[in-house]
Every structure is written in C-alpha cells, then in structure tokens.
Design an enzyme around this catalytic site. Structure first.
Site, PDB file in Angstrom:
ATOM      1  CE  LYS A  25      -3.912  -2.273   2.355  1.00  0.00           C
ATOM      2  NZ  LYS A  25      -4.834  -2.216   3.536  1.00  0.00           N
ATOM      3  CE1 TYR A  43      -9.208  -3.270   0.315  1.00  0.00           C
ATOM      4  CE2 TYR A  43      -8.504  -1.224  -0.713  1.00  0.00           C
ATOM      5  CZ  TYR A  43      -8.218  -2.354   0.040  1.00  0.00           C
ATOM      6  OH  TYR A  43      -6.944  -2.554   0.511  1.00  0.00           O
ATOM      7  CG  ASN A  56      -3.738  -2.608   7.026  1.00  0.00           C
ATOM      8  OD1 ASN A  56      -3.613  -2.190   5.873  1.00  0.00           O
ATOM      9  ND2 ASN A  56      -4.740  -3.383   7.393  1.00  0.00           N
ATOM     10  CG  HIS A  96      -5.143  -6.308  -0.508  1.00  0.00           C
ATOM     11  ND1 HIS A  96      -6.383  -6.428   0.090  1.00  0.00           N
ATOM     12  CD2 HIS A  96      -5.169  -7.141  -1.588  1.00  0.00           C
ATOM     13  CE1 HIS A  96      -7.120  -7.290  -0.613  1.00  0.00           C
ATOM     14  NE2 HIS A  96      -6.405  -7.729  -1.638  1.00  0.00           N
ATOM     15  CD  GLU A 152      -8.500  -9.108  -4.042  1.00  0.00           C
ATOM     16  OE1 GLU A 152      -7.328  -9.446  -3.746  1.00  0.00           O
ATOM     17  OE2 GLU A 152      -9.403  -8.993  -3.194  1.00  0.00           O
TER      18      GLU A 152
HETATM   19  P1  IDP Z   1      -7.657  -7.327   5.272  1.00  0.00           P
HETATM   20  O1  IDP Z   1      -6.895  -6.243   4.554  1.00  0.00           O
HETATM   21  O2  IDP Z   1      -6.863  -7.900   6.414  1.00  0.00           O
HETATM   22  O3  IDP Z   1      -8.218  -8.377   4.346  1.00  0.00           O
HETATM   23  P2  IDP Z   1     -10.375  -6.272   5.448  1.00  0.00           P
HETATM   24  O4  IDP Z   1     -11.340  -6.582   6.537  1.00  0.00           O
HETATM   25  O5  IDP Z   1     -10.626  -6.878   4.105  1.00  0.00           O
HETATM   26  O6  IDP Z   1      -8.908  -6.611   5.987  1.00  0.00           O
HETATM   27  O7  IDP Z   1     -10.347  -4.694   5.303  1.00  0.00           O
HETATM   28  C1  IDP Z   1      -9.717  -4.091   4.178  1.00  0.00           C
HETATM   29  C2  IDP Z   1      -8.896  -2.918   4.649  1.00  0.00           C
HETATM   30  O8  IDP Z   1      -9.768  -1.916   5.175  1.00  0.00           O
HETATM   31  C3  IDP Z   1      -7.937  -3.228   5.799  1.00  0.00           C
HETATM   32  O9  IDP Z   1      -6.709  -3.747   5.362  1.00  0.00           O
HETATM   33  C4  IDP Z   1      -7.757  -1.863   6.439  1.00  0.00           C
HETATM   34  O10 IDP Z   1      -6.796  -1.071   5.731  1.00  0.00           O
HETATM   35  C5  IDP Z   1      -9.120  -1.228   6.246  1.00  0.00           C
HETATM   36  N1  IDP Z   1      -9.949  -1.377   7.442  1.00  0.00           N
HETATM   37  C6  IDP Z   1     -10.529  -2.510   7.904  1.00  0.00           C
HETATM   38  N2  IDP Z   1     -11.223  -2.284   9.031  1.00  0.00           N
HETATM   39  C7  IDP Z   1     -11.092  -0.961   9.280  1.00  0.00           C
HETATM   40  C8  IDP Z   1     -11.590  -0.098  10.328  1.00  0.00           C
HETATM   41  O11 IDP Z   1     -12.316  -0.502  11.243  1.00  0.00           O
HETATM   42  N3  IDP Z   1     -11.228   1.236  10.236  1.00  0.00           N
HETATM   43  C9  IDP Z   1     -10.444   1.714   9.219  1.00  0.00           C
HETATM   44  N4  IDP Z   1      -9.957   0.935   8.234  1.00  0.00           N
HETATM   45  C10 IDP Z   1     -10.269  -0.381   8.272  1.00  0.00           C
HETATM   46 MG    MG Z   2      -9.663  -8.228   2.882  1.00  0.00          MG
END
Ligand code: IDP
Ligand code: MG
Length: 150
Positions: A9, A49, A112, A115, A126
């Site tokens: 990212k 997304y 974070n 992805h 994807e």
């Molecule tokens: P993942 O990336 O571990 O698969 P997902 O649940 O698919 O997690 O969520 C996609 C992305 O959305 C996450 O990597 C994170 O950057 C963001 N995200 C998920 N939950 C939250 C939240 O509660 N607040 C802000 N951003 C979030």
């Molecule tokens: Mg995800």
C-alpha cells in the site's frame, strides 16, 4: 497451485519497506509472477474494495489507497493465499503478532502496509484488476529457476 494478489500500500512505498516485504516472500520460496508500481484510480479502488462499499471506513480506505503509488504483486505457490495471509498478520496491526509483516512494520489499521487476497476466488478477481494475462510470467525457463529451491 494457487495465485494471490498482494498490494504494498502507499504507506509501504512511503516508508521504503517494499524491498523488505518482497524479500520475505522470496525467502519463503514464493514465486513472483507479476509486479508493477502504479497509481490506482478512484474507480479501480472502488472495484477492488467493493465488498466494503457499505462499511463506515470505505471512503477513508479508498482515499488512502489512491493517496500515492502502490506496488501490485501476483504471487504463485501451493496454498499461497493462506500462506501470505499468515505472513501478513492480523488486519489490525495492534493485534498482529511480532514476526508478521503488519506486526513488524505497521501500527495503525488505516495504514496497515499490505493487502492480500482472502481466497482463491477473490485472488483471481483481484489479479485481473491489475494484470493482463500477458503480464503474468509463466515461462518454463522461469519455472526451472524455482525447481530446486525446496
Ligand atoms: P484485510 O486487509 O486484512 O483483508 P479487510 O477486513 O478486508 O482486511 O479490510 C480491508 C482494509 O480496510 C484493511 O486492510 C484496512 O486497511 C481497512 N480497514 C478494515 N477495518 C477498518 C476499520 O475498522 N477502520 C479503518 N480501516 C479499516
Ligand atoms: Mg480483505
């Protein structure tokens, strides 16, 4: 054999940790079959997304993922979807175990670092967002480079 899609990212690019993350995949013996740096358009980000479009953090997530260049990587290997998810660590870096990519390199759920596809079906969808079939390396010679790596 499975494929998966990883995004380093914009925060990974900004922090200069792409090489470290790619090295972890290489050292684990995971094969890179496609890689490019790009800016994602808002439309592409919304497609990527789409499963989160009704979540409260959707706009923030899209704004973040288009905020700078990212690196898209297609990886191939046995059980590579699960393997990469395990290497990534929990979505929330505060819960990600030390030794995982997020556990070592991230502190904030909104930024974070990485992805990874959550299953083979989403991986196929994807990968198609980022790569044409002709951009994925499947040459026999390339295969043989990996044959003896165990
Ligand atoms: P993942 O990336 O571990 O698969 P997902 O649940 O698919 O997690 O969520 C996609 C992305 O959305 C996450 O990597 C994170 O950057 C963001 N995200 C998920 N939950 C939250 C939240 O509660 N607040 C802000 N951003 C979030
Ligand atoms: Mg995800």
């Amino acid at each position: 054999m499975e494929n998966t899609l990883v995004l380093l990212k914009p925060d990974a690019v900004a922090k200069g940790v792409c090489g470290e993350i790619i090295a972890r995949f290489e050292k684990r013996g995971i094969k890179i079959i496609g890689m490019k740096m790009l800016y994602l358009s808002r439309a592409q980000a919304a497609i990527h997304y789409s499963e989160h479009q009704d979540k409260p953090f959707f706009d923030e997530l899209v704004n973040f993922i288009i905020s700078g260049p990212l690196v898209a990587i297609a990886l191939q290997g046995e059980n590579v979807v699960k393997l990469v998810r395990t290497m990534m660590g929990s979505t929330n870096p505060l819960e990600a175990a030390p030794g995982t990519i997020r556990g070592d390199l991230a502190t904030n759920i909104k930024n974070n670092i990485i992805h990874g596809s959550d299953g083979p079906v989403s991986a196929k969808r994807e990968i198609n967002i980022y790569f044409n079939d002709s951009e994925l390396c499947k040459e026999v010679a390339y295969e043989s480079l990996y044959k003896d790596r165990g």
